[in-house]
Design a protein around this motif. Structure first.
Motif, PDB file in Angstrom:
ATOM      1  N   LYS A  74       0.838  -1.201   0.000  1.00 27.86           N
ATOM      2  CA  LYS A  74       0.000   0.000   0.000  1.00 27.86           C
ATOM      3  C   LYS A  74       0.875   1.255   0.000  1.00 27.86           C
ATOM      4  N   THR A  75       1.976   1.207   0.721  1.00 28.25           N
ATOM      5  CA  THR A  75       2.914   2.333   0.744  1.00 28.25           C
ATOM      6  C   THR A  75       3.632   2.467  -0.593  1.00 28.25           C
ATOM      7  N   LEU A  76       4.060   1.320  -1.145  1.00 25.56           N
ATOM      8  CA  LEU A  76       4.811   1.317  -2.400  1.00 25.56           C
ATOM      9  C   LEU A  76       3.973   1.837  -3.567  1.00 25.56           C
ATOM     10  N   PHE A  77       2.700   1.434  -3.607  1.00 26.97           N
ATOM     11  CA  PHE A  77       1.846   1.805  -4.733  1.00 26.97           C
ATOM     12  C   PHE A  77       1.101   3.117  -4.530  1.00 26.97           C
ATOM     13  N   GLY A  78       1.042   3.597  -3.278  1.00 29.58           N
ATOM     14  CA  GLY A  78       0.351   4.858  -3.012  1.00 29.58           C
ATOM     15  C   GLY A  78      -1.115   4.762  -3.400  1.00 29.58           C
ATOM     16  N   ASN A  79      -1.571   5.674  -4.229  1.00 32.14           N
ATOM     17  CA  ASN A  79      -2.987   5.711  -4.630  1.00 32.14           C
ATOM     18  C   ASN A  79      -3.227   5.083  -5.997  1.00 32.14           C
ATOM     19  N   ASN A  80      -2.283   4.281  -6.470  1.00 32.51           N
ATOM     20  CA  ASN A  80      -2.483   3.627  -7.774  1.00 32.51           C
ATOM     21  C   ASN A  80      -3.747   2.773  -7.718  1.00 32.51           C
ATOM     22  N   GLU A  81      -4.734   3.113  -8.534  1.00 33.33           N
ATOM     23  CA  GLU A  81      -6.060   2.485  -8.474  1.00 33.33           C
ATOM     24  C   GLU A  81      -6.000   0.978  -8.731  1.00 33.33           C
ATOM     25  N   THR A  82      -5.203   0.571  -9.724  1.00 30.87           N
ATOM     26  CA  THR A  82      -5.097  -0.851 -10.058  1.00 30.87           C
ATOM     27  C   THR A  82      -4.494  -1.628  -8.907  1.00 30.87           C
ATOM     28  N   GLY A  83      -3.429  -1.075  -8.314  1.00 28.20           N
ATOM     29  CA  GLY A  83      -2.770  -1.742  -7.197  1.00 28.20           C
ATOM     30  C   GLY A  83      -3.673  -1.877  -5.989  1.00 28.20           C
ATOM     31  N   VAL A  84      -4.406  -0.810  -5.664  1.00 28.13           N
ATOM     32  CA  VAL A  84      -5.311  -0.830  -4.516  1.00 28.13           C
ATOM     33  C   VAL A  84      -6.376  -1.907  -4.700  1.00 28.13           C
ATOM     34  N   LYS A  85      -6.891  -2.040  -5.939  1.00 33.08           N
ATOM     35  CA  LYS A  85      -7.921  -3.048  -6.211  1.00 33.08           C
ATOM     36  C   LYS A  85      -7.360  -4.453  -6.033  1.00 33.08           C
ATOM     37  N   GLY A  86      -6.138  -4.691  -6.510  1.00 36.29           N
ATOM     38  CA  GLY A  86      -5.511  -5.998  -6.365  1.00 36.29           C
ATOM     39  C   GLY A  86      -5.277  -6.358  -4.912  1.00 36.29           C
ATOM     40  N   ILE A  87      -4.819  -5.387  -4.124  1.00 37.83           N
ATOM     41  CA  ILE A  87      -4.577  -5.616  -2.693  1.00 37.83           C
ATOM     42  C   ILE A  87      -5.892  -5.928  -1.978  1.00 37.83           C
ATOM     43  N   THR A  88      -6.947  -5.177  -2.310  1.00 35.86           N
ATOM     44  CA  THR A  88      -8.263  -5.398  -1.693  1.00 35.86           C
ATOM     45  C   THR A  88      -8.784  -6.795  -1.998  1.00 35.86           C
ATOM     46  N   GLU A  89      -8.604  -7.262  -3.236  1.00 34.86           N
ATOM     47  CA  GLU A  89      -9.053  -8.607  -3.605  1.00 34.86           C
ATOM     48  C   GLU A  89      -8.313  -9.665  -2.794  1.00 34.86           C
ATOM     49  N   LEU A  90      -7.001  -9.494  -2.626  1.00 35.51           N
ATOM     50  CA  LEU A  90      -6.235 -10.441  -1.821  1.00 35.51           C
ATOM     51  C   LEU A  90      -6.724 -10.444  -0.375  1.00 35.51           C
ATOM     52  N   GLU A  91      -6.949  -9.266   0.182  1.00 38.04           N
ATOM     53  CA  GLU A  91      -7.415  -9.173   1.572  1.00 38.04           C
ATOM     54  C   GLU A  91      -8.759  -9.869   1.741  1.00 38.04           C
ATOM     55  N   THR A  92      -9.643  -9.722   0.758  1.00 37.22           N
ATOM     56  CA  THR A  92     -10.964 -10.359   0.826  1.00 37.22           C
ATOM     57  C   THR A  92     -10.842 -11.877   0.865  1.00 37.22           C
ATOM     58  N   ILE A  93      -9.999 -12.433   0.000  1.00 38.85           N
ATOM     59  CA  ILE A  93      -9.805 -13.890  -0.068  1.00 38.85           C
ATOM     60  C   ILE A  93      -9.165 -14.419   1.211  1.00 38.85           C
ATOM     61  N   LEU A  94      -8.156 -13.711   1.697  1.00 41.69           N
ATOM     62  CA  LEU A  94      -7.408 -14.167   2.873  1.00 41.69           C
ATOM     63  C   LEU A  94      -8.248 -14.169   4.144  1.00 41.69           C
ATOM     64  N   THR A  95      -9.243 -13.289   4.221  1.00 44.57           N
ATOM     65  CA  THR A  95     -10.042 -13.163   5.446  1.00 44.57           C
ATOM     66  C   THR A  95     -11.417 -13.802   5.323  1.00 44.57           C
ATOM     67  N   TYR A  96     -11.672 -14.501   4.216  1.00 47.95           N
ATOM     68  CA  TYR A  96     -12.990 -15.111   4.014  1.00 47.95           C
ATOM     69  C   TYR A  96     -13.185 -16.261   5.004  1.00 47.95           C
ATOM     70  N   PRO A  97     -14.345 -16.332   5.689  1.00 49.35           N
ATOM     71  CA  PRO A  97     -14.574 -17.419   6.653  1.00 49.35           C
ATOM     72  C   PRO A  97     -14.443 -18.785   5.988  1.00 49.35           C
ATOM     73  N   GLY A  98     -13.675 -19.672   6.608  1.00 45.64           N
ATOM     74  CA  GLY A  98     -13.516 -21.015   6.057  1.00 45.64           C
ATOM     75  C   GLY A  98     -12.429 -21.155   5.016  1.00 45.64           C
ATOM     76  N   ALA A  99     -11.764 -20.043   4.668  1.00 47.28           N
ATOM     77  CA  ALA A  99     -10.683 -20.119   3.685  1.00 47.28           C
ATOM     78  C   ALA A  99      -9.502 -20.872   4.273  1.00 47.28           C
ATOM     79  N   PRO A 100      -8.811 -21.692   3.453  1.00 48.41           N
ATOM     80  CA  PRO A 100      -7.623 -22.390   3.956  1.00 48.41           C
ATOM     81  C   PRO A 100      -6.466 -21.429   4.141  1.00 48.41           C
TER      82      PRO A 100
END
Length: 451
Positions: free
Chosen positions: A258-284
């Motif tokens: 998040k620090t490296l990419f700053g406000n880069n819209e594409t990067g923020v979206k990719g990071i958000t998608e990863l966070e969603t998957i990693l914190t999903y209930p029941g995810a391995p």
């Protein structure tokens, strides 16, 4: 008649009965998990039109496509025509006079072609699994073959990240059932796209991902040299080096990004998608691996790779999201995501870990000894009744000494040896010997047939 010693093409193998049983165990284990998650079976032809495959795998992948020579090129009547076609091929040009078809490189592009051709009749989201051989003109080595099987699971017609969570769970469940400890690595192509954007533009994406994908094989210094060769300047290469050096827990890595990419819209979206998957209930349990690039051009979001723990082997699984793969076939707007299992590497890992089930080489349950004409006829009658009950059984093909028949039973992997001699025939009994322990018991015909 030629007396040359028979051989196989490099990178291909025969599979003996034991190997086939072990491979079937892998296929059946994975298939059971696919169907547990509601995926349906599909098969496509071994060959595809060349235009279906070319341009879908990146410059490195396109070089590894096995092209099929057109019929008639060796015809003496077409010598001049054939010569011209071959000259064009040697110059690096694809010519329809030379080849119009190729062996499939993977199962994803043929699946996308199938969806594009049948989208009007499919129910979306459409979940399919596919287990078939693919071919690559690669240099053969341990764990890398020119003909090998893939087992794929894909879902198309949905943007939901629930699909990524379920595919990660399929990996987790399948490898758990196979008794292979693994690390499931995850990244996002949007993060790599953002890296390209801050290093000079989206047109650098392919150059960066192709180079990064080689990191494990060639090391950071050679990756940097390749990036320079591909036209990136030193400042841009230093940004990529900084990106590749990001470490820590999943949360720490994403915070640094998040620090490296700053406000880069594409990067923020990719990071958000990863966070969603990693914190999903029941995810391995998943590991964010920012060096993971998956050098295939069609990936647009989440990407996966699976590594066996404790075994020196390349990835044994991989995949990702491709949000417009069918668009290349004139049917835009059908998103998809999928994963693949590398069966041949999984086999090698199971062998190294000695993790195949101990009884996997049992080919038959009962091997009846052949002790004379009358005895053999009675034995065959029992064998047919056992087979009717779903029990595997075989009669030794001729009368022979006990030692020879015991050796055959052992080599065949029989569970029991069954002895029916003249004495047993008169009392309607058999001697059943458990070959693994040598334990022997006398059973009536009825007890044998109805344990």
């Amino acid at each position: 008649m030629s007396k040359n010693k028979p051989s196989l093409p490099q990178g291909t193998r025969d599979f003996d009965p034991t190997t086939v049983r072990k491979r079937r165990y892998i296929f059946d284990t994975i298939r059971t998990v696919f169907e547990l998650y509601g995926y349906q079976p599909l098969e496509t032809p071994a060959m595809e039109n060349l235009e279906t495959l070319m341009g879908k795998y990146g410059e490195e992948g396109d070089k590894l496509i096995f092209k099929i020579l057109n019929n008639g090129l060796a015809d003496p009547k077409n010598v001049e025509k054939s010569k011209a076609a071959f000259e064009k091929a040697l110059a690096g040009k694809n010519d329809k006079e030379l080849t119009e078809r190729a062996l499939r490189y993977d199962l994803t592009i043929p699946f996308a072609r199938f969806v594009a051709m049948n989208h009007a009749t499919l129910t979306f989201p459409f979940r399919r699994y596919q287990m078939q051989p693919v071919w690559r003109a690669d240099r053969p080595q341990r764990g890398r073959y020119r003909e090998f099987y893939q087992c794929d699971a894909d879902v198309v017609g949905s943007y939901s990240l629930l699909n990524e969570v379920e595919l990660a769970s399929i990996y987790h469940t399948a490898f758990q059932n196979l008794n292979i400890p693994v690390e499931i690595r995850i990244n996002n192509r949007k993060i790599l796209a953002a890296l390209a954007e801050i290093c000079g533009g989206a047109d650098k994406m392919v150059d960066i991902t192709v180079a990064i994908d080689k990191l494990d094989k060639i090391g950071i210094e050679k990756v940097k040299a390749e990036l320079i060769d591909r036209g990136l300047n030193l400042d841009q290469v230093l940004v990529i080096e900084k990106y590749l050096a990001v470490s820590g827990s999943n949360e720490e890595k994403l915070t640094t990004l998040k620090t490296l990419f700053g406000n880069n819209e594409t990067g923020v979206k990719g990071i958000t998608e990863l966070e969603t998957i990693l914190t999903y209930p029941g995810a391995p349990e998943l590991t964010v691996d920012l060096t993971l690039a998956r050098g295939l051009n069609y990936y647009t979001g989440t990407i996966f790779e699976v590594k066996a723990i404790g075994v020196e082997m390349g990835s044994i699984g991989g995949g990702g999201r491709y949000d417009d793969l069918t668009g290349t076939f004139g049917v835009p707007g059908i998103p998809g995501v999928g994963v693949s299992f590398g069966v041949d590497r999984i086999y090698d890992v199971l062998e190294e870990l000695k993790a195949f089930p101990k009884d996997i080489d049992t080919s038959i349950e009962y091997l009846f000894f052949n002790l004379g004409e009358a005895e053999a006829k009675a034995a065959f009658g029992l064998i047919q009744q056992l087979r009717a009950k779903g029990r595997s059984a075989e009669l030794y093909h001729e009368t022979a000494k006990f030692d020879k028949q015991f050796k055959y039973a052992d080599k065949k992997g029989a569970h029991y040896a069954v002895i029916l001699g003249s004495e047993e025939l008169s009392t309607r009994t058999v001697k059943r010997k458990l070959l693994s322990t040598g334990q022997q018991e006398t059973l009536t015909f009825e007890q044998l047939l109805n344990p």
